[in-house]
Design an enzyme around this catalytic site. Sequence first.
Site, short mmCIF file in Angstrom:
data_model
loop_
_atom_site.label_atom_id
_atom_site.label_comp_id
_atom_site.label_asym_id
_atom_site.label_seq_id
_atom_site.Cartn_x
_atom_site.Cartn_y
_atom_site.Cartn_z
N ASP A 11 0.82 -1.21 0.00
CA ASP A 11 0.00 0.00 0.00
C ASP A 11 0.85 1.27 0.00
OD1 ASP A 11 -2.18 -1.59 0.26
OD2 ASP A 11 -2.93 -0.67 2.10
N ASP A 12 0.23 2.34 -0.46
CA ASP A 12 0.68 3.73 -0.26
C ASP A 12 1.72 4.23 -1.26
OD1 ASP A 12 -1.04 3.49 1.83
OD2 ASP A 12 0.36 4.04 3.40
N HIS A 67 -5.97 9.32 0.26
CA HIS A 67 -5.73 8.56 1.48
C HIS A 67 -6.45 9.19 2.68
CE1 HIS A 67 -3.73 5.85 4.31
NE2 HIS A 67 -3.37 5.14 3.26
N TYR A 105 -6.74 3.28 5.87
CA TYR A 105 -6.89 2.97 7.31
C TYR A 105 -7.89 1.83 7.56
CZ TYR A 105 -5.09 7.72 7.04
OH TYR A 105 -4.38 8.84 6.68
N HIS A 155 3.55 -2.31 3.22
CA HIS A 155 3.58 -0.94 2.69
C HIS A 155 4.90 -0.66 1.96
CE1 HIS A 155 0.42 -0.78 5.72
NE2 HIS A 155 -0.05 0.29 5.09
ZN LIG Z 1 -2.67 3.18 3.19
#
Ligand SMILES: [Zn+2]
Length: 207
Positions: A11-12, A67, A105, A155
Amino acid sequence: MENKYIALTFDDGPNTVTTPQVLEMLKKHNVTGSFFLVGDNINEESARTARECFEYGCEICNHSRTHSAMPQQTSEEIKAEIEYTNNKIKQITGGVAPKFFRPPYIALCDSMYDDIPLTFICGNGAEDWLDEISAEERSKRIIKQAQNGMIILLHDMEGNFRTVQALDTIIPELKRQGYTFVTVSDLFAKCNVTPRKRVIYSNVLTD
Ligand SMILES: [Zn+2]
């Protein structure tokens, strides 16, 4: 031995620091994974990195545009977040639309299932956004939780080198235990599961 399948997800990203390191680690161990992109992190440079992941065989998925916690957003804002990142992803993949979405989240409310026409994914992680969780601890936690059909949540946010290091342990150990690493799409396919609506999956066989 029974075939066991598991999916690495990140993620991210994308970024030009850690995303390429994750990709190198996947290539080193000859496995694929899935990247859940944040739309606002996609620029010309980082899009090139994401395209390299896609061309190698990784799956590209949606992790919103900004996000933000979506339960605090309106239906219109949520739809715009999804649409923006879907379009950015299609530019990366040459038109292949994402099928999976992970809520920022893992903040969820029921109406999001109506606003977002993608399959919802969670997963089992290792709190790998916290610097104080060492690479060794991250790999230990992931290996301990591993199960057939599971989605591993990590992540590739910029500077997260401990997760890159952890992959160098996680992948060979789970291979040794008989797991095959697949994309999220292939996890559903190999486990013979059709994704359902109004479900958020951490394990496609048990959720
Ligand atoms: Zn995230």
